[in-house]
Design a protein around this motif. Sequence first.
Motif, PDB file in Angstrom:
ATOM      1  N   LEU B  46      51.972  49.733  33.646  1.00 24.47           N
ATOM      2  CA  LEU B  46      51.555  48.762  34.658  1.00 24.47           C
ATOM      3  C   LEU B  46      50.452  47.905  34.040  1.00 24.47           C
ATOM      4  O   LEU B  46      49.332  48.371  33.810  1.00 24.47           O
ATOM      5  N   LEU B  47      50.815  46.660  33.734  1.00 23.31           N
ATOM      6  CA  LEU B  47      49.887  45.756  33.053  1.00 23.31           C
ATOM      7  C   LEU B  47      48.970  45.083  34.068  1.00 23.31           C
ATOM      8  O   LEU B  47      49.390  44.780  35.183  1.00 23.31           O
ATOM      9  N   ASP B  48      47.751  44.817  33.642  1.00 24.79           N
ATOM     10  CA  ASP B  48      46.834  44.085  34.518  1.00 24.79           C
ATOM     11  C   ASP B  48      47.236  42.614  34.581  1.00 24.79           C
ATOM     12  O   ASP B  48      47.200  42.002  35.643  1.00 24.79           O
ATOM     13  N   ALA B 124      38.288  46.819  30.683  1.00 30.92           N
ATOM     14  CA  ALA B 124      37.022  47.551  30.737  1.00 30.92           C
ATOM     15  C   ALA B 124      35.960  46.696  31.421  1.00 30.92           C
ATOM     16  O   ALA B 124      35.144  46.041  30.768  1.00 30.92           O
ATOM     17  N   SER B 125      36.008  46.680  32.726  1.00 34.11           N
ATOM     18  CA  SER B 125      34.994  45.981  33.520  1.00 34.11           C
ATOM     19  C   SER B 125      34.990  46.641  34.893  1.00 34.11           C
ATOM     20  O   SER B 125      35.943  47.348  35.249  1.00 34.11           O
ATOM     21  N   LEU B 126      33.936  46.382  35.648  1.00 30.00           N
ATOM     22  CA  LEU B 126      33.853  46.993  36.978  1.00 30.00           C
ATOM     23  C   LEU B 126      34.996  46.495  37.868  1.00 30.00           C
ATOM     24  O   LEU B 126      35.631  47.263  38.584  1.00 30.00           O
ATOM     25  N   ASP B 127      35.262  45.188  37.788  1.00 33.92           N
ATOM     26  CA  ASP B 127      36.377  44.628  38.562  1.00 33.92           C
ATOM     27  C   ASP B 127      37.701  45.241  38.107  1.00 33.92           C
ATOM     28  O   ASP B 127      38.578  45.526  38.919  1.00 33.92           O
ATOM     29  N   GLY B 128      37.823  45.427  36.793  1.00 29.82           N
ATOM     30  CA  GLY B 128      39.054  45.986  36.229  1.00 29.82           C
ATOM     31  C   GLY B 128      39.336  47.381  36.756  1.00 29.82           C
ATOM     32  O   GLY B 128      40.457  47.689  37.164  1.00 29.82           O
ATOM     33  N   ILE B 129      38.311  48.231  36.788  1.00 28.73           N
ATOM     34  CA  ILE B 129      38.578  49.609  37.238  1.00 28.73           C
ATOM     35  C   ILE B 129      38.728  49.657  38.761  1.00 28.73           C
ATOM     36  O   ILE B 129      39.452  50.493  39.281  1.00 28.73           O
ATOM     37  N   ARG B 130      38.083  48.716  39.460  1.00 26.19           N
ATOM     38  CA  ARG B 130      38.268  48.674  40.911  1.00 26.19           C
ATOM     39  C   ARG B 130      39.712  48.271  41.239  1.00 26.19           C
ATOM     40  O   ARG B 130      40.360  48.866  42.087  1.00 26.19           O
TER      41      ARG B 130
END
Lengths: 188, 229
Positions: B46-48, B124-130
């Motif tokens: 599952l790609l971002d 690798a960012s806060l938005d990314g992991i959220r």
Amino acid sequence: MKLKIESAETPDREQLRSLLTEAAEQLTGTGTNILETRLRWDGQPLLLADANLHPVLVSFEPEHSEAALLNGLRGVEQLCNALPWINQVYEPLQQQQQPPKLVVVAREFPPGASAVLRLCPGLSLYRYRLFSVNGEIALWLEHLNPPPAMPAAQESAPRQDAAALPQEASNDILPPLSDAESAYFQQL
Amino acid sequence: MVSRLNPAWQRKSTSSSRLAEISARFLGTTQAATHRDDFCRAIPFLLDTPAQHWITDELGQILTQRGHPCTLCHPGEANPMEHSFRQAQAAEAPGSDEYCLLAVTCPATLLKYGVDHVVLLVPASLDGIRDAYQRIKLLSQHGAPDVGIVLVGPRDQHAAWRYFRKLAVGTLRYLDVPLLNLGFLPEQIGPGQDAEASHRHNFLARISERLLHSGFYSTLTMTTPRRNA
């Protein structure tokens, strides 16, 4: 031509007002009418009418995002009470008595706004930045919450169970975060 | 003494489809041989963003080089793309591919396939992991697949670990979903940077090792991509 882009200083309230007035269509879409550039309410918000004839209150603050949100909520309450009068005074609303919407523009995401967002489908949050492009001041607006997935007419209809619609789920329809989850992901 | 590991670092119990496959392979040789072509070992990614396709492309090449022929498939897109990394001489009968890498950007596509394993490529960012958390939440509401994580773009391994830990603790605490750490791709490497090619290869090779070692794949029945003649 070379573009020289730099971040600009925080604007004063009147400078931001004039930039937002120019960018009204960015906030509420094409076909927007400006009804008032300075309502005599807390925060002196803008009043617009969108293409669907909803009155839209634009509450903004150059620095204090909390104040922008609170003034906006207070303003919407006043707007609801004054809706018949507002519709009578402003011709672009065409006496449609559509429910008002609220747009909050601030430098940062107002604290507590995620909980309010879940309860208010008519609320939109924008973060702004000012840039100087070749010496001209430019306003950059970032929409912080996606537009509601359902059309306004269906907003009051009960939501269908997500489990029944696996094929229709998309990238844009992700489950909302609870308060605890939001708080957990506020910082690393 | 019974060792007690944090469930975040434990593998989930073997799924019923995996048990069925093992049973077919080892307990009924005739049956397994008959049905071999019906199975496809798929590793769903599952790609971002679609810009991350280079990761699955290169991972497919590496798996193929390591003796595990791969077919890459982008289902659910306007023009589904398939690409086989196998050498011409290795072209065998349909169904002989060891792995099929499914690269999608929309969780709905994975839900449609009913996969029981998913690899998330997480910025690798806060938005990314959220965002990743919300995607895992959506997937867990539809069947709780095993979830592997590859962090994309952390500064170093310490940063990668911090982001993974934040996400893993969150999914375990609120969703009861343990995550498998499959590795990371640091910010210095990326597509089109030839100078970093060997560096990139090393990181991707490590991820492929972990995928193979942990048997991280879904067994799909007759969902192998159509082959070019």
